[in-house]
Design an enzyme around this catalytic site. Structure first.
Site, mmCIF file in Angstrom:
data_model
loop_
_atom_site.group_PDB
_atom_site.id
_atom_site.type_symbol
_atom_site.label_atom_id
_atom_site.label_comp_id
_atom_site.label_asym_id
_atom_site.label_seq_id
_atom_site.Cartn_x
_atom_site.Cartn_y
_atom_site.Cartn_z
ATOM 1 N N TYR A 53 -38.805 -5.930 -19.000
ATOM 2 C CA TYR A 53 -38.200 -4.749 -18.383
ATOM 3 C C TYR A 53 -39.223 -3.627 -18.276
ATOM 4 O O TYR A 53 -39.985 -3.395 -19.227
ATOM 5 C CB TYR A 53 -37.011 -4.246 -19.223
ATOM 6 C CG TYR A 53 -35.687 -4.469 -18.527
ATOM 7 C CD1 TYR A 53 -35.436 -3.870 -17.306
ATOM 8 C CD2 TYR A 53 -34.710 -5.293 -19.073
ATOM 9 C CE1 TYR A 53 -34.237 -4.084 -16.645
ATOM 10 C CE2 TYR A 53 -33.514 -5.507 -18.414
ATOM 11 C CZ TYR A 53 -33.283 -4.893 -17.193
ATOM 12 O OH TYR A 53 -32.111 -5.107 -16.545
ATOM 13 N N GLU A 55 -38.519 -0.234 -16.392
ATOM 14 C CA GLU A 55 -38.027 0.903 -15.603
ATOM 15 C C GLU A 55 -39.024 2.053 -15.671
ATOM 16 O O GLU A 55 -39.539 2.393 -16.740
ATOM 17 C CB GLU A 55 -36.661 1.360 -16.126
ATOM 18 C CG GLU A 55 -35.556 0.454 -15.640
ATOM 19 C CD GLU A 55 -34.182 0.857 -16.123
ATOM 20 O OE1 GLU A 55 -34.021 1.989 -16.612
ATOM 21 O OE2 GLU A 55 -33.277 0.017 -16.006
ATOM 22 N N ASP A 199 -40.034 -0.209 10.148
ATOM 23 C CA ASP A 199 -39.735 -1.407 9.360
ATOM 24 C C ASP A 199 -40.572 -2.535 9.964
ATOM 25 O O ASP A 199 -40.229 -3.095 11.002
ATOM 26 C CB ASP A 199 -38.237 -1.695 9.455
ATOM 27 C CG ASP A 199 -37.833 -2.950 8.691
ATOM 28 O OD1 ASP A 199 -38.720 -3.742 8.325
ATOM 29 O OD2 ASP A 199 -36.617 -3.145 8.486
ATOM 30 N N LYS A 228 -42.318 -12.663 4.662
ATOM 31 C CA LYS A 228 -42.253 -13.228 6.026
ATOM 32 C C LYS A 228 -43.678 -13.596 6.459
ATOM 33 O O LYS A 228 -44.298 -14.448 5.810
ATOM 34 C CB LYS A 228 -41.555 -12.237 6.964
ATOM 35 C CG LYS A 228 -40.091 -11.959 6.544
ATOM 36 C CD LYS A 228 -39.393 -11.063 7.547
ATOM 37 C CE LYS A 228 -37.915 -10.905 7.248
ATOM 38 N NZ LYS A 228 -37.617 -9.800 6.327
HETATM 39 N N1 DSN Z 1 -32.866 -11.558 7.555
HETATM 40 C C1 DSN Z 1 -34.163 -11.284 8.131
HETATM 41 C C2 DSN Z 1 -34.457 -12.125 9.302
HETATM 42 O O1 DSN Z 1 -34.166 -13.301 9.249
HETATM 43 O O2 DSN Z 1 -35.007 -11.643 10.288
HETATM 44 C C3 DSN Z 1 -34.323 -9.844 8.456
HETATM 45 O O3 DSN Z 1 -34.266 -9.114 7.299
#
Ligand code: DSN
Length: 418
Positions: A53, A55, A199, A228
């Site tokens: 932890y 915080e 974003d 991603k």
């Molecule tokens: N859920 C994501 C996507 O598949 O594009 C976006 O946050």
């Protein structure tokens, strides 16, 4: 991975992990928000940092025993700042939605006006869509893409901003295949006195690798997930100018979250180091080259591509002209070994749960080493599945067998299935 401990203590979960490894190895994974992380990222994310932890922030924690967490988090922050040229980084958000919500909390009061891209046009839930807290607790106005071009029209964005005077403008998308002009968004934000949040979750890896212009010089705050195109563990980061650093940090903790997920921070740190290498630059370039090649082949097969093509890692198609719905087609593709997701297209007359579109991307298959020449093979399978009559499962299974044979040639980072 070998997972001896897991196999011994929980064979049921171990069996599912093994089955998922095989599934990820045998399929052509083309959901554009997914990828394969390296073995190093998997190991860091599965490390003992999950036990701790922490915080607070380095040097100001509410728990003792931060001798290893503090340097870890500082290392991740330094790598994020250096990779993206940011003044300040916060690596604690649990994922993209909490990261965006922290920005709202840092910059807005309830019922302030926000302006983001509409979900059915390619935006995200947290960009002010009505079912999201960002649409419920704030006054949300939404821009979309131009019906004829499928592209963001900055004149429309400006006109809407001048009429609605938002306090926060959000640029960025989850299903937009074109380059976004962040400089133009900042000009609009400045004209109406708004903050600009970009974003960049989908394109963070492309930005890191120089394959998409960076929003960092233009936005007041940049949010991104780390899993991603950036090819890290599931997590998120916020990047901002020094002037906003305090507000952003306070909004993440104690505003919105408790203890950071230190094992995720470890994985993020490793991914950021990987993303700073020449090999990652080449990866980012190849992701875009593959998407462009695939788009060309799909258009050649008669598919209708939103905006006519792609500049980035993803492709959005309206499949209704082929007599299909997005859901029906995505399910048939999955059975045939090609994993995508159904998606609305701009102006979609169909419902989000069974829309007109299919969304696909090249981040994961590029991580496996596929190149432009392989995109012709992949596109031909997309076409064959589209031509397969409903109910002809045997024909889809035959394609899946061909896909399994094909994918054997492309090792998956982090997966030892052979
Ligand atoms: N859920 C994501 C996507 O598949 O594009 C976006 O946050």
């Amino acid at each position: 991975m070998h997972h001896e401990g897991l196999r011994e203590s929980d064979p049921e979960v171990a069996a599912l992990v093994a089955a998922e490894e095989r599934r990820e190895f045998e399929k052509i994974r083309m959901i554009p928000s997914e990828n394969y992380v390296s073995r190093a990222v998997l190991e860091a994310t599965g490390s003992v940092f999950t036990n701790k932890y922490s915080e607070g922030y380095a040097g100001k924690r509410y728990y003792e025993g931060q001798q290893c967490v503090d340097p870890l988090e500082e290392m991740a922050i330094a790598r994020a700042k250096s990779l993206f040229g940011a003044d300040h980084a916060n690596v604690q958000p649990y994922s993209g939605s909490p990261a965006n919500l922290a920005v709202y909390f840092a910059l807005l009061k309830p019922n302030d006006t926000v302006m983001g891209m509409a979900l059915p046009h390619g935006g995200h839930l947290t960009h002010g869509w009505n079912v999201s807290i960002t649409g419920a607790f704030f006054r949300s106005v939404q821009y979309g893409v131009d019906a004829a071009t499928g592209r963001i029209d900055m004149d429309q964005v400006r006109t809407l901003a001048l009429a609605e005077r938002p306090k926060l403008i959000i640029a960025g998308a989850t299903a937009y295949p074109r380059v976004i002009d962040f400089e133009a968004f900042r000009r609009v934000a400045d004209e109406v006195g708004a903050h600009l949040l970009v974003d960049m979750a989908h394109i963070a890896g492309l930005v890191a690798g120089g394959a998409h212009p960076s929003p960092v010089p233009h936005a007041h705050v940049v949010s991104t997930t780390t899993h991603k195109t950036l090819r890290g563990p599931r997590g998120a980061m916020l990047l901002c100018k020094e002037a906003m650093a305090k507000a952003v940090d306070k909004a993440v903790f104690p505003g919105l979250q408790g203890g950071p997920h230190n094992h995720t921070t470890a994985g993020i740190a490793v991914a950021l180091r990987e993303a700073a290498t020449p090999a990652f630059r080449e990866y980012a370039r190849q992701v875009v080259a593959n998407a462009r090649a695939l788009a060309g082949h799909l258009a050649g097969c008669g598919f209708k591509l939103v905006s006519g093509g792609t500049d980035n890692h993803l492709i959005l198609m309206d499949v209704t002209p082929r007599g299909l719905t997005g859901k029906q087609y995505a399910k048939a593709l999955d059975r045939a070994g090609l994993e995508c997701n159904y998606n609305t297209v701009p102006g979609d007359p169909r419902k989000p749960f069974d829309p007109s579109g299919l969304r696909m991307g090249t981040p994961a298959i590029t991580s496996r080493g596929m190149k432009e020449a392989d995109m012709a093979t992949v596109a031909a399978w997309f076409n064959r599945v589209a031509e397969t009559p409903a109910g002809a499962e045997d024909r889809l299974d035959a394609i899946a067998a061909e896909v399994r044979e094909f994918t054997r040639r492309f090792p998956c980072p982090g997966i030892a299935v052979g």
